[in-house]
Design a protein around this motif. Structure first.
Motif, PDB file in Angstrom:
ATOM      1  N   TRP A   1      46.572  47.952  48.059  1.00  0.00           N
ATOM      2  CA  TRP A   1      45.582  47.757  46.982  1.00  0.00           C
ATOM      3  C   TRP A   1      44.353  46.992  47.469  1.00  0.00           C
ATOM      4  CZ3 TRP A   1      50.712  47.174  44.593  1.00  0.00           C
ATOM      5  CH2 TRP A   1      51.001  48.189  43.687  1.00  0.00           C
TER       6      TRP A   1
ATOM      7  N   HIS B   1      34.934  42.185  53.405  1.00  0.00           N
ATOM      8  CA  HIS B   1      35.575  42.292  54.711  1.00  0.00           C
ATOM      9  C   HIS B   1      35.253  41.049  55.549  1.00  0.00           C
ATOM     10  CE1 HIS B   1      35.680  46.943  54.144  1.00  0.00           C
ATOM     11  NE2 HIS B   1      36.443  46.284  53.299  1.00  0.00           N
TER      12      HIS B   1
ATOM     13  N   GLY C   1      39.856  44.297  35.343  1.00  0.00           N
ATOM     14  CA  GLY C   1      39.671  43.259  36.357  1.00  0.00           C
ATOM     15  C   GLY C   1      38.731  43.722  37.446  1.00  0.00           C
TER      16      GLY C   1
ATOM     17  N   THR D   1      35.253  44.025  39.765  1.00  0.00           N
ATOM     18  CA  THR D   1      34.477  42.981  40.426  1.00  0.00           C
ATOM     19  C   THR D   1      33.200  42.681  39.645  1.00  0.00           C
ATOM     20  OG1 THR D   1      33.360  44.623  41.801  1.00  0.00           O
ATOM     21  CG2 THR D   1      35.353  43.620  42.706  1.00  0.00           C
TER      22      THR D   1
ATOM     23  N   ILE E   1      29.963  48.906  40.067  1.00  0.00           N
ATOM     24  CA  ILE E   1      30.419  50.031  40.894  1.00  0.00           C
ATOM     25  C   ILE E   1      30.777  51.238  40.014  1.00  0.00           C
ATOM     26  CG2 ILE E   1      32.130  50.768  42.606  1.00  0.00           C
ATOM     27  CD1 ILE E   1      30.324  48.379  43.575  1.00  0.00           C
TER      28      ILE E   1
HETATM   29  P1  IMO Z   1      38.294  45.650  49.953  1.00  0.00           P
HETATM   30  O1  IMO Z   1      37.424  46.656  50.632  1.00  0.00           O
HETATM   31  C1  IMO Z   1      40.764  44.612  46.554  1.00  0.00           C
HETATM   32  C2  IMO Z   1      39.630  46.240  42.660  1.00  0.00           C
HETATM   33  C3  IMO Z   1      39.145  45.256  41.607  1.00  0.00           C
HETATM   34  C4  IMO Z   1      39.651  45.936  40.356  1.00  0.00           C
HETATM   35  C5  IMO Z   1      39.446  47.415  40.661  1.00  0.00           C
HETATM   36  C6  IMO Z   1      38.175  48.017  40.098  1.00  0.00           C
HETATM   37  O2  IMO Z   1      37.951  44.229  50.234  1.00  0.00           O
HETATM   38  O3  IMO Z   1      39.734  45.938  50.210  1.00  0.00           O
HETATM   39  P2  IMO Z   1      35.623  47.811  40.781  1.00  0.00           P
HETATM   40  O4  IMO Z   1      34.702  46.625  40.798  1.00  0.00           O
HETATM   41  O5  IMO Z   1      35.758  48.479  42.124  1.00  0.00           O
HETATM   42  O6  IMO Z   1      35.312  48.775  39.681  1.00  0.00           O
HETATM   43  O7  IMO Z   1      37.063  47.191  40.411  1.00  0.00           O
HETATM   44  O8  IMO Z   1      39.422  47.518  42.082  1.00  0.00           O
HETATM   45  N1  IMO Z   1      38.894  46.184  43.929  1.00  0.00           N
HETATM   46  C7  IMO Z   1      39.388  45.655  45.063  1.00  0.00           C
HETATM   47  N2  IMO Z   1      40.554  45.019  45.292  1.00  0.00           N
HETATM   48  N3  IMO Z   1      39.926  44.817  47.581  1.00  0.00           N
HETATM   49  C8  IMO Z   1      38.764  45.483  47.380  1.00  0.00           C
HETATM   50  O9  IMO Z   1      37.971  45.846  48.384  1.00  0.00           O
HETATM   51  C9  IMO Z   1      38.424  45.894  46.063  1.00  0.00           C
HETATM   52  N4  IMO Z   1      37.372  46.537  45.507  1.00  0.00           N
HETATM   53  C10 IMO Z   1      37.681  46.720  44.196  1.00  0.00           C
HETATM   54  O10 IMO Z   1      39.732  43.993  41.789  1.00  0.00           O
HETATM   55  O11 IMO Z   1      41.034  45.707  40.195  1.00  0.00           O
END
Ligand code: IMO
Ligand code: MG
Length: 429
Positions: free
Chosen positions: A11, A41, A127, A129, A133
């Motif tokens: 996830w 990252h 939840g 960010t 997006i």
């Molecule tokens: P990296 O690349 C972990 C999760 C958010 C939320 C869901 C939707 O660091 O692995 P969004 O803002 O994308 O519409 O949120 O996705 N989420 C992430 N969780 N790592 C990420 O990126 C994430 N990018 C979005 O927490 O549950």
């Protein structure tokens, strides 16, 4: 085929930044192909820590970075990130960074609607960010998005803003939050245009040239397969496709150009935001994994939920994501635990299932079935060869390989770039 795609197999937050950084030394160019500045990252290089959200991680290695058409680009966030990494000594210029001219832009109204909708969802929130997006991807599919190339055409911008505001101001008004004025948005975009346009080009053409020149391309995924808008735990997902196939469509190359697909998985599981998480731990061990693993969101500072390694979920991610080998990270966080559990499937309303089903009710009802293994007392941190690893840690890794039905290609044993065991060079296919 000398190219490699790196994707998350859980996830998110599996340590993609470190692995991409490590592989970038073997690549000529690093390409982001989906997601936006929702990614976080972290790259540790000596005593310097870089936290990248939108910029391709290869920039830290002085490699050409490309932001593909599949990425949603917040121009303010991009410029702020460029300024930040420059202050840390990195060089970012139109020679080192290229942005697809057909990439979709995130405008200030996107985070506004993202946050307003989340607030309106109350207890049922995803939840997100809050970075806009989802709304930006919605606009792309709805054919009303403003794209990078539009910045060069003030009339196009003006007409598109009229259409966007027709849609958004009605929504914002309905949600009881401030609306946007076209003049403010237009002025903002026209001011940003000369700062963004020097980076813009049809990146597919450059990628084609690079390929024909025999250059090695590293595709850097963001988020992870279980957050994929089709294959993830919908609706608790992000709004893009995160599977390896997207590396092609999100950058403008054919599927055969993607090369070896490396899936990154943590030796345990974490998740930020809401949604099903069968192996989540609410006890001391969950607490310990979070503390030791420093499981806080790079962007949001939110504490990540923690749990046992879910081999059933990772196996599913490997199959649908097209993963050929895995990079297992953060094995050292398990050091000293007397007993480890691995989830091999779920009991769902009395029936055994080896995969997470599509229906949310069934996902929520999934109770993990565990296999228990003895832990190891010794330290695995910083190991750079199999011989350096505790014997029981090797057994744990081997069992994971069997259960997820994919080989471990890389093993990362600390955040440090060089604390990595390479079983096989992914660039060798
Ligand atoms: P990296 O690349 C972990 C999760 C958010 C939320 C869901 C939707 O660091 O692995 P969004 O803002 O994308 O519409 O949120 O996705 N989420 C992430 N969780 N790592 C990420 O990126 C994430 N990018 C979005 O927490 O549950
Ligand atoms: Mg992250």
């Amino acid at each position: 085929m000398a190219n490699v795609a790196v994707i998350g197999a859980q996830w998110g937050d599996e340590g993609k930044g470190k692995v991409v950084d490590w592989l970038a030394s073997r690549a000529d160019v690093v390409v982001r192909f989906q997601g936006g500045h929702n990614a976080g990252h972290t790259l540790v290089v000596g005593n310097q820590t870089y936290k990248l959200s939108l910029l391709p991680s290869g920039l830290v290695r002085g490699k050409l970075g490309i932001i593909g058409n599949g990425v949603v680009v917040d121009p303010d966030a991009l410029l702020a990130e460029i300024a930040l990494v420059r202050s840390q000594g990195l060089t970012v210029t139109p020679e080192t960074l290229r942005i697809a001219d057909n990439a979709v832009l995130i405008l200030p109204l996107h985070p506004a609607i993202d946050k307003a909708r989340e607030a309106a969802r109350g207890d049922h929130k995803i939840g997100t960010t809050g970075r806009g997006i989802g709304p930006a991807y919605e606009d792309k599919v709805a054919r009303r998005a403003i794209r990078v190339a539009d910045l060069a055409e003030p009339e196009t911008l003006s007409a598109k803003l009229d259409e966007l505001l027709l849609h958004y101001n009605a929504l914002l008004q309905g949600l009881g939050v401030p609306t946007f004025s076209k003049d403010t948005l237009l002025d903002g975009l026209l001011k940003l245009a000369p700062q963004i346009l020097p980076y813009a080009e049809p990146v597919w053409e450059r990628l084609d040239e690079l390929r024909r020149g025999g250059k090695r391309i590293l595709f850097e995924g963001a988020q992870a397969v279980m957050l994929d808008v089709d294959h993830g735990t919908y609706p608790f997902v992000t709004s893009s496709n995160t599977v390896a196939a997207t590396a092609a469509s999100g950058s403008g190359v054919g599927p055969n150009a993607v090369g070896f697909v490396l899936g990154i998985a943590k030796a345990y599981t974490t998740r930020v935001g809401s949604g099903p998480f069968p192996t989540e731990l609410h006890d001391d061990i969950g607490q310990l994994l979070g503390d030791r693993g420093n499981e806080y969101g790079v962007n949001t500072g939110r504490r990540r939920r923690c749990g046992w390694f879910d081999a059933a979920m990772v196996r599913q991610a490997i199959k649908v994501g097209g993963v050929q080998g895995i990079a297992l990270t953060k094995l050292d966080i398990l050091d000293g635990l007397t007993e480890l559990k691995i989830c091999t499937g779920y009991r769902i309303n009395g029936t055994f299932s080896r995969h997470l089903p599509a229906a949310p009710g069934a996902q929520a009802a999934a109770v993990p079935e565990y296999e228990t293994m003895a832990g190891w007392a010794e330290s695995s941190r910083g190991a750079r060869s199999w011989a350096d690893l505790p014997a029981q840690a090797v057994k744990y890794v081997r069992r994971i390989e069997e259960l997820v039905e994919a080989p471990v290609t890389l093993l990362s044993t600390s955040p440090e770039r060089d604390d990595t065991i390479m079983v096989k060079d992914p660039f060798e296919g």
